[in-house]
Design a protein around this motif. Structure first.
Motif, PDB file in Angstrom:
ATOM      1  N   ARG A  17     -32.822  -1.098  27.916  1.00 54.51           N
ATOM      2  CA  ARG A  17     -34.328  -1.843  28.214  1.00 54.51           C
ATOM      3  C   ARG A  17     -34.819  -0.512  28.804  1.00 54.51           C
ATOM      4  O   ARG A  17     -34.436   0.065  29.940  1.00 54.51           O
ATOM      5  N   LEU A  18     -36.207  -0.796  28.517  1.00 60.05           N
ATOM      6  CA  LEU A  18     -36.935   0.608  29.085  1.00 60.05           C
ATOM      7  C   LEU A  18     -37.864  -0.387  30.480  1.00 60.05           C
ATOM      8  O   LEU A  18     -38.916  -1.403  30.508  1.00 60.05           O
ATOM      9  N   SER A  19     -37.785   0.289  31.216  1.00 58.92           N
ATOM     10  CA  SER A  19     -38.490  -0.070  32.594  1.00 58.92           C
ATOM     11  C   SER A  19     -40.062   0.702  32.713  1.00 58.92           C
ATOM     12  O   SER A  19     -40.083   2.336  33.011  1.00 58.92           O
ATOM     13  N   ALA A  63     -40.232   5.802  24.252  1.00 60.75           N
ATOM     14  CA  ALA A  63     -40.172   4.016  22.789  1.00 60.75           C
ATOM     15  C   ALA A  63     -39.318   4.536  21.931  1.00 60.75           C
ATOM     16  O   ALA A  63     -39.671   3.683  20.893  1.00 60.75           O
ATOM     17  N   ARG A  64     -39.422   6.323  21.350  1.00 56.05           N
ATOM     18  CA  ARG A  64     -38.575   6.621  20.229  1.00 56.05           C
ATOM     19  C   ARG A  64     -37.579   5.675  20.290  1.00 56.05           C
ATOM     20  O   ARG A  64     -36.688   5.228  19.335  1.00 56.05           O
ATOM     21  N   GLN A  65     -36.797   6.161  21.405  1.00 56.33           N
ATOM     22  CA  GLN A  65     -35.204   5.605  21.592  1.00 56.33           C
ATOM     23  C   GLN A  65     -35.371   4.209  22.136  1.00 56.33           C
ATOM     24  O   GLN A  65     -34.052   4.371  21.408  1.00 56.33           O
ATOM     25  N   LEU A  66     -36.334   3.640  22.307  1.00 48.83           N
ATOM     26  CA  LEU A  66     -35.866   2.337  22.468  1.00 48.83           C
ATOM     27  C   LEU A  66     -35.571   1.306  21.410  1.00 48.83           C
ATOM     28  O   LEU A  66     -35.582   1.021  21.100  1.00 48.83           O
ATOM     29  N   LEU A  71     -31.671   4.968  23.879  1.00 45.28           N
ATOM     30  CA  LEU A  71     -32.379   4.917  25.274  1.00 45.28           C
ATOM     31  C   LEU A  71     -31.055   5.190  26.573  1.00 45.28           C
ATOM     32  O   LEU A  71     -29.952   4.923  26.216  1.00 45.28           O
ATOM     33  N   PRO A  72     -30.653   5.774  27.046  1.00 43.38           N
ATOM     34  CA  PRO A  72     -29.894   6.345  28.134  1.00 43.38           C
ATOM     35  C   PRO A  72     -30.052   4.973  28.702  1.00 43.38           C
ATOM     36  O   PRO A  72     -31.212   3.559  29.280  1.00 43.38           O
ATOM     37  N   ALA A 284     -48.581  -6.429  31.042  1.00 43.76           N
ATOM     38  CA  ALA A 284     -48.322  -6.992  30.964  1.00 43.76           C
ATOM     39  C   ALA A 284     -46.810  -6.666  31.501  1.00 43.76           C
ATOM     40  O   ALA A 284     -46.589  -5.952  31.548  1.00 43.76           O
ATOM     41  N   TRP A 285     -46.024  -7.675  32.992  1.00 43.08           N
ATOM     42  CA  TRP A 285     -45.321  -7.610  33.499  1.00 43.08           C
ATOM     43  C   TRP A 285     -43.557  -7.628  32.407  1.00 43.08           C
ATOM     44  O   TRP A 285     -43.673  -8.081  31.480  1.00 43.08           O
ATOM     45  N   GLY A 286     -42.472  -6.916  32.912  1.00 42.12           N
ATOM     46  CA  GLY A 286     -41.655  -7.499  31.700  1.00 42.12           C
ATOM     47  C   GLY A 286     -40.887  -5.673  31.817  1.00 42.12           C
ATOM     48  O   GLY A 286     -41.757  -4.628  32.198  1.00 42.12           O
ATOM     49  N   ALA A 287     -39.812  -5.616  31.118  1.00 41.21           N
ATOM     50  CA  ALA A 287     -39.388  -4.150  31.112  1.00 41.21           C
ATOM     51  C   ALA A 287     -39.325  -4.702  28.864  1.00 41.21           C
ATOM     52  O   ALA A 287     -39.160  -5.691  28.603  1.00 41.21           O
ATOM     53  N   SER A 288     -39.665  -3.283  29.251  1.00 46.64           N
ATOM     54  CA  SER A 288     -39.051  -3.303  27.182  1.00 46.64           C
ATOM     55  C   SER A 288     -37.045  -3.583  26.328  1.00 46.64           C
ATOM     56  O   SER A 288     -36.893  -2.671  27.488  1.00 46.64           O
TER      57      SER A 288
END
Length: 321
Positions: A17-19, A63-66, A71-72, A284-288
């Motif tokens: 997940r990405l914040s 964004a690429r790693q997501l 992602l780490p 928008a709130w949240g994480a990817s």
């Protein structure tokens, strides 16, 4: 403690997940009218926390790693919107001190002495010497009345007046917003400052320092209110201006205001895709997570000042995603 807590909430790899944190200004000292606005001391603390708890990545890489599911764990990106001069004078040295990357989204028409419409409102109210700001001579464009009489005797009064005035103007076309804010400054008998936004040279200095620059339209319009051709021009021309300024491709975009369905539409997203951007961010709130639309990456920054509350709200945003 928070590093351990965040690990299962933001794991590495396919479940990553990405914040993405969003900021606008970093003030040199607290603002009595907007005490919740981030100042240099607060931003320095946030950077310390992020460096300690998270893996802070450049947004394009994140964004690429997501999308690649690489992602780490505890992945975070830091972003700024609009192009305020204090991004260069205050935020950049703090980021450099902590060795952190960030992306700055620039509304290009305000560079080199320009000013955003909302700042004309804020600085007019701030600088007005009267106890009341009389805007009853300023008619609303739709004929529904005027902008009213506002008490501005205290910092709280000023903050409330600014909110009320901005709320009446926010979703008007750019030209109407500009005309109204000019009248507001005249009524306040104030000459708003012309150094709030970055110069072209300051944008270059951010890039030369290794930080990323993204497009944010020319005039910061509500894209959802524009025709497709007008929205495309705002987005494409802002990127072109930045590419000419920096001498390199610009692949990231931020939607002005950024609320899905209100400030931008599915058509806006398609325009950004068609123009060949790599990724875009909303508010928008949240994480990817894997499967999140890379052209509608959410952003969220806790507003708490204490380390404990900031960390708890940061973790809660991940938990709810």
């Amino acid at each position: 403690m928070f590093k351990t807590l965040l690990k299962p909430l933001s794991p590495a790899g396919a479940r990553g997940r990405l914040s993405v944190l969003i900021f606008h200004r970093v003030l040199p000292k607290p603002d009595p009218i907007f005490p919740g606005e981030v100042d240099a001391t607060t931003f320095d603390a946030i950077c310390q926390w992020m460096k300690s708890w998270c893996n802070v990545l450049p947004l394009d890489l994140a964004a690429r790693q997501l999308q690649d599911r690489t992602l780490p764990e505890r992945a975070v990106a830091i972003t700024f919107d609009d192009g305020y001069a204090d991004n260069r004078t205050q935020a950049q040295p703090i980021l450099a001190r902590h060795g952190l990357p960030a992306t700055f989204f620039i509304a290009t028409d305000f560079l080199d002495g320009g000013r955003m419409w909302n700042d004309t409102v804020i600085e007019s109210v701030r600088g007005c010497r009267a106890a009341q700001l009389d805007l009853r001579s300023v008619a609303k464009p739709d004929g529904s009345g005027d902008l009213g009489l506002h008490t501005i005797a205290s910092p709280t009064d000023k903050r409330n007046a600014i909110g009320a005035i901005i709320g009446q103007i926010k979703y008007l076309p750019v030209a109407q917003r500009h005309a109204l804010t000019t009248q507001i400054a005249d009524c306040a008998e104030v000459q708003p400052p012309t150094d709030l936004m970055m110069t072209s040279q300051q944008v270059r200095e951010l890039r030369q320092a290794g930080l990323q620059i993204g497009a944010h339209t020319r005039t910061h319009p509500i894209l959802a209110t524009l025709s497709a051709d007008a929205a495309r021009a705002e987005i494409a021309e802002s990127r072109l201006q930045l590419e000419q300024l920096l001498g390199e491709r610009v692949g990231l975009f931020a939607y002005p205001n950024g609320k899905p369905g209100t400030d931008y539409s599915p058509e806006s997203v398609q325009i950004v895709r068609d123009l060949g951007f790599d990724a875009a961010v909303a508010t928008a709130w949240g994480a990817s997570r894997t499967g999140t639309d890379p052209f509608q990456i959410p952003r969220f920054t806790p507003w708490d000042r204490s380390k404990l509350r900031f960390g708890a709200r940061f973790a809660g945003n991940l938990w709810k995603t």
